[in-house]
Motif scaffolding. Sequence first.
Motif, PDB file in Angstrom:
ATOM      1  N   PRO A 319       0.399 -57.723 -14.455  1.00  0.00           N
ATOM      2  CA  PRO A 319       1.148 -57.383 -15.488  1.00  0.00           C
ATOM      3  C   PRO A 319       1.330 -56.078 -15.609  1.00  0.00           C
ATOM      4  CG  PRO A 319      -0.629 -59.161 -15.879  1.00  0.00           C
ATOM      5  CD  PRO A 319      -0.859 -58.567 -14.518  1.00  0.00           C
ATOM      6  N   ASP A 320       2.691 -55.728 -16.178  1.00  0.00           N
ATOM      7  CA  ASP A 320       2.848 -54.218 -16.515  1.00  0.00           C
ATOM      8  C   ASP A 320       2.234 -54.161 -17.966  1.00  0.00           C
ATOM      9  OD1 ASP A 320       3.938 -51.554 -16.977  1.00  0.00           O
ATOM     10  OD2 ASP A 320       5.952 -52.396 -17.372  1.00  0.00           O
ATOM     11  N   ASP A 321       1.291 -53.342 -17.875  1.00  0.00           N
ATOM     12  CA  ASP A 321       0.375 -52.912 -19.217  1.00  0.00           C
ATOM     13  C   ASP A 321       1.459 -51.526 -19.800  1.00  0.00           C
ATOM     14  OD1 ASP A 321      -1.319 -52.298 -21.028  1.00  0.00           O
ATOM     15  OD2 ASP A 321      -2.841 -51.868 -19.831  1.00  0.00           O
ATOM     16  N   LYS A 322       1.954 -52.191 -21.001  1.00  0.00           N
ATOM     17  CA  LYS A 322       2.528 -51.055 -21.737  1.00  0.00           C
ATOM     18  C   LYS A 322       1.800 -50.531 -22.721  1.00  0.00           C
ATOM     19  CE  LYS A 322       7.019 -53.748 -20.899  1.00  0.00           C
ATOM     20  NZ  LYS A 322       8.052 -54.211 -21.490  1.00  0.00           N
ATOM     21  N   ASP A 323       0.379 -50.863 -22.875  1.00  0.00           N
ATOM     22  CA  ASP A 323      -0.331 -50.464 -24.009  1.00  0.00           C
ATOM     23  C   ASP A 323      -0.979 -49.055 -23.695  1.00  0.00           C
ATOM     24  OD1 ASP A 323      -2.442 -49.719 -25.890  1.00  0.00           O
ATOM     25  OD2 ASP A 323      -3.127 -51.790 -25.818  1.00  0.00           O
ATOM     26  N   GLN A 324      -0.237 -47.979 -24.307  1.00  0.00           N
ATOM     27  CA  GLN A 324      -0.783 -46.565 -23.742  1.00  0.00           C
ATOM     28  C   GLN A 324      -2.112 -46.305 -24.055  1.00  0.00           C
ATOM     29  OE1 GLN A 324       1.990 -43.695 -25.409  1.00  0.00           O
ATOM     30  NE2 GLN A 324       3.639 -44.457 -24.642  1.00  0.00           N
ATOM     31  N   LEU A 325      -2.760 -47.065 -24.980  1.00  0.00           N
ATOM     32  CA  LEU A 325      -4.307 -46.660 -25.306  1.00  0.00           C
ATOM     33  C   LEU A 325      -5.033 -47.269 -24.215  1.00  0.00           C
ATOM     34  CD1 LEU A 325      -6.714 -45.717 -26.921  1.00  0.00           C
ATOM     35  CD2 LEU A 325      -6.183 -47.983 -28.210  1.00  0.00           C
ATOM     36  N   ALA A 326      -4.668 -48.580 -23.703  1.00  0.00           N
ATOM     37  CA  ALA A 326      -5.442 -49.277 -22.608  1.00  0.00           C
ATOM     38  C   ALA A 326      -5.323 -48.240 -21.399  1.00  0.00           C
ATOM     39  CB  ALA A 326      -4.760 -50.607 -22.247  1.00  0.00           C
ATOM     40  N   ALA A 327      -3.974 -47.771 -21.178  1.00  0.00           N
ATOM     41  CA  ALA A 327      -3.767 -46.918 -19.902  1.00  0.00           C
ATOM     42  C   ALA A 327      -4.681 -45.698 -19.876  1.00  0.00           C
ATOM     43  CB  ALA A 327      -2.447 -46.793 -19.643  1.00  0.00           C
ATOM     44  N   MET A 328      -4.716 -45.101 -21.165  1.00  0.00           N
ATOM     45  CA  MET A 328      -5.630 -43.855 -21.266  1.00  0.00           C
ATOM     46  C   MET A 328      -6.795 -44.139 -21.029  1.00  0.00           C
ATOM     47  SD  MET A 328      -3.734 -41.231 -21.658  1.00  0.00           S
ATOM     48  CE  MET A 328      -5.112 -40.168 -22.322  1.00  0.00           C
ATOM     49  N   MET A 329      -7.507 -45.385 -21.498  1.00  0.00           N
ATOM     50  CA  MET A 329      -8.955 -45.812 -21.234  1.00  0.00           C
ATOM     51  C   MET A 329      -9.193 -45.999 -19.909  1.00  0.00           C
ATOM     52  SD  MET A 329      -9.429 -48.130 -24.699  1.00  0.00           S
ATOM     53  CE  MET A 329     -11.144 -48.733 -24.216  1.00  0.00           C
ATOM     54  N   LYS A 330      -8.197 -46.661 -19.171  1.00  0.00           N
ATOM     55  CA  LYS A 330      -8.332 -47.033 -17.796  1.00  0.00           C
ATOM     56  C   LYS A 330      -8.469 -45.640 -16.977  1.00  0.00           C
ATOM     57  CE  LYS A 330      -6.267 -49.672 -13.942  1.00  0.00           C
ATOM     58  NZ  LYS A 330      -5.287 -50.377 -13.559  1.00  0.00           N
ATOM     59  N   LEU A 331      -7.816 -44.810 -17.351  1.00  0.00           N
ATOM     60  CA  LEU A 331      -7.906 -43.329 -16.834  1.00  0.00           C
ATOM     61  C   LEU A 331      -9.220 -42.630 -17.145  1.00  0.00           C
ATOM     62  CD1 LEU A 331      -6.526 -40.837 -14.988  1.00  0.00           C
ATOM     63  CD2 LEU A 331      -5.486 -40.052 -17.127  1.00  0.00           C
ATOM     64  N   ALA A 332      -9.584 -42.843 -18.254  1.00  0.00           N
ATOM     65  CA  ALA A 332     -11.015 -42.106 -18.849  1.00  0.00           C
ATOM     66  C   ALA A 332     -12.073 -42.647 -17.929  1.00  0.00           C
ATOM     67  CB  ALA A 332     -11.164 -42.266 -20.205  1.00  0.00           C
ATOM     68  N   ARG A 333     -11.942 -44.188 -17.667  1.00  0.00           N
ATOM     69  CA  ARG A 333     -13.070 -44.759 -16.757  1.00  0.00           C
ATOM     70  C   ARG A 333     -12.927 -44.475 -15.183  1.00  0.00           C
ATOM     71  NH1 ARG A 333     -11.336 -49.278 -19.721  1.00  0.00           N
ATOM     72  NH2 ARG A 333     -12.779 -49.867 -21.584  1.00  0.00           N
ATOM     73  N   PHE A 334     -11.669 -43.942 -15.113  1.00  0.00           N
ATOM     74  CA  PHE A 334     -11.589 -43.513 -13.534  1.00  0.00           C
ATOM     75  C   PHE A 334     -12.276 -42.177 -13.459  1.00  0.00           C
ATOM     76  CE2 PHE A 334      -9.465 -41.314 -10.492  1.00  0.00           C
ATOM     77  CZ  PHE A 334      -9.703 -41.905  -9.133  1.00  0.00           C
ATOM     78  N   ILE A 335     -12.075 -41.317 -14.330  1.00  0.00           N
ATOM     79  CA  ILE A 335     -12.674 -40.006 -14.119  1.00  0.00           C
ATOM     80  C   ILE A 335     -14.233 -39.873 -14.740  1.00  0.00           C
ATOM     81  CG2 ILE A 335     -10.420 -39.014 -14.233  1.00  0.00           C
ATOM     82  CD1 ILE A 335     -10.997 -38.150 -17.172  1.00  0.00           C
ATOM     83  N   GLY A 336     -14.558 -40.985 -15.336  1.00  0.00           N
ATOM     84  CA  GLY A 336     -16.045 -40.950 -15.951  1.00  0.00           C
ATOM     85  C   GLY A 336     -16.174 -40.610 -17.057  1.00  0.00           C
ATOM     86  N   ALA A 337     -14.918 -40.370 -17.809  1.00  0.00           N
ATOM     87  CA  ALA A 337     -15.061 -39.868 -19.286  1.00  0.00           C
ATOM     88  C   ALA A 337     -15.707 -41.183 -20.329  1.00  0.00           C
ATOM     89  CB  ALA A 337     -13.766 -39.565 -19.790  1.00  0.00           C
ATOM     90  N   MET A 338     -15.487 -42.225 -19.583  1.00  0.00           N
ATOM     91  CA  MET A 338     -15.991 -43.597 -20.347  1.00  0.00           C
ATOM     92  C   MET A 338     -16.889 -44.459 -19.478  1.00  0.00           C
ATOM     93  SD  MET A 338     -12.739 -44.846 -22.854  1.00  0.00           S
ATOM     94  CE  MET A 338     -13.726 -46.100 -23.278  1.00  0.00           C
ATOM     95  N   PRO A 339     -17.796 -45.358 -19.891  1.00  0.00           N
ATOM     96  CA  PRO A 339     -18.512 -46.179 -18.984  1.00  0.00           C
ATOM     97  C   PRO A 339     -17.518 -47.274 -18.531  1.00  0.00           C
ATOM     98  CG  PRO A 339     -18.998 -46.411 -21.283  1.00  0.00           C
ATOM     99  CD  PRO A 339     -18.243 -45.395 -21.473  1.00  0.00           C
TER     100      PRO A 339
END
Length: 644
Positions: A319-339
Amino acid sequence: MCRAVVVAACLLAACKSNPSKLDDVGSAPNGNDPWAQTFAKHDGDATTADSGGGGLGFDLQGILEKIKDSIDTPGPYESPKKSKDFDEEKPHWAVMGVAGGIVEREAFSLTGGGRGTELRNLATRLRSLAKNDKVQGLILRVEPLDISLPDVVELRDAMHDFRASGKKLDCHTEDASNSTYLVLAACDRIGLAPLGNIAVPGPSAMPLHIKPLLDKLAIEADFIHVGAYKGAAEPLTRDAPSKEMEETLNAILDQRYATMVDIISKERKVDAAAVKTLIDTALFPAEQAKTAKLVDEVTSWEEFRDSVKAPWTKLEIEPDDKDQLAAMMKLARFIGAMPPERPLGDHVAVVYALGDIVDGDGDGVIGARQQIASHTLVSALRALTFDDSVKAVVLRIDSGGGSAQASELIWAAVEQLKAKKPVIVSMSDVAASGGYYIASGATKIFAHEDTLTGSIGVVGGRIAPAAALAKLGVNTFPMGRGKHATIMSSLKPWNDEEKQIIRANMEAVYTTFVGRVAQGRSKTAEQIQPLAQGRVWTGLKAKSLGLVDEIGGLDAALDEARKLAKVEPTTALEIYPPSPTLRDVLAGWGQVHAPFGLSASAMATESIRALDPRIADAAARLLDLVASFQTTHVQTIAILPELQ
């Protein structure tokens, strides 16, 4: 990619702040230029607050959004993504493409991205669309699929769930054979392109033996099997399949043939005898396929799609995730800024064990999508063992085994896990030899009728190239202290006394393997012996023999795990291996053993690939097998020809 975007943004900023002498800075923005509006709104006021441009005088966020929109929007010569009358708030049909490899977990290469569509994601998407009250029906554009028969069964279950919601499922293809056609058979309506073909020749196998080639090269494959049916090294040691291997393959083909006849008969409402005649005919051009009731319509894709006479829109499996917050959290998890993302509260975990079983760390967590490394998987199992929020674990296995030592270590970790919470095994296409070893101690084992399992046996050996090297003018002179100092380092075949030493070691491993199975299945070793001997069983036969408990797929295993764990079906799952992080990528980079993502076997078989990719893949698999025995001399592994 991110670096490229930042560089592009900086260049745009520089151009904006320092216009060229050729720029017509006084002209008004062109109303037909979507980019003009992005820059024009800042003209005349350098201090205007920007939207993400960092005070550089341009709208970075707007630029990135337009880049995304430009990528998502079809070009002037491409097919539209939706009908002209589509409105997402009104009832409509969904259109989705399915093609290529259907895999358990998408495998990532550090140099080539991911590959394959995850079966679970596809099944989940179908069931999600079934619950969408705006979606009236679904049209699948199915291209040739690389999918195992057990995975066909699981995908078909999800397709039937969609139809059970009262919605229509239509499918169109240009060509389909065997497994792809069995997927199509789950649809309400099947369309075929005018010059397309349906091929249902039946299941097949092609054993590939390279001993004659090794003989020509004066290379000797020095292998020992424990178990009359243990034929993992037969392609290296025999000119042709043994009677035991032929017996095994015939039993597998019989079961797959029965499955194919049953599916086509029930779905297309044709009696079994007629289906067998269709299989013997094998190939059906479009009009003949329609006459034989294998398809319903012969028509182009566009005509088939538009025949539903309703608005439609194209969807992706993810699914195309249009939620910008969800996308930012996904990026944060990738770089290790979030668990990493994990369910809150009590839940069930799914652990995928896929590929060959190897010693050590392997390629780390990022490699766990295609390889079962003992240290990596044991660490994950131990973490789940001591996590009180994980109430049960489903171990999803697709593996023909590998290192005996690694299999034993993983078995022990599963035992420790089972002592604290239920462990339910879900077997996919193959859970044989070491794959069965690590499954045998589970609380309960689920398999498909066509799963390949068992192969309780041991193989050991190595390649002896001394004679081949001598032909090239290279003589070797092994030296050591101790009667058998060079038993593992000599390039010559083992002598009789050395073979006795190796066999004794292998028989000890075999005895332990049989004992682990007996313990897990609540039987005696004497009861397991007739079921062992390296023989491969279908899931259906394994159930009758008591080697598995239930016939069913991953959903059935999850239902059992939730029931034993007393967890609600709607509770989210914890998945291992998880989505890769930057740390995983960097750790995996240091563990890549082949340059540019290519194995030695892949490079060695590249010339064969030009003649026949299937033969090249089989040859590469055999070369990988040879290479693995250079470091892991005793293995619990099953090597079978590819089944079509």
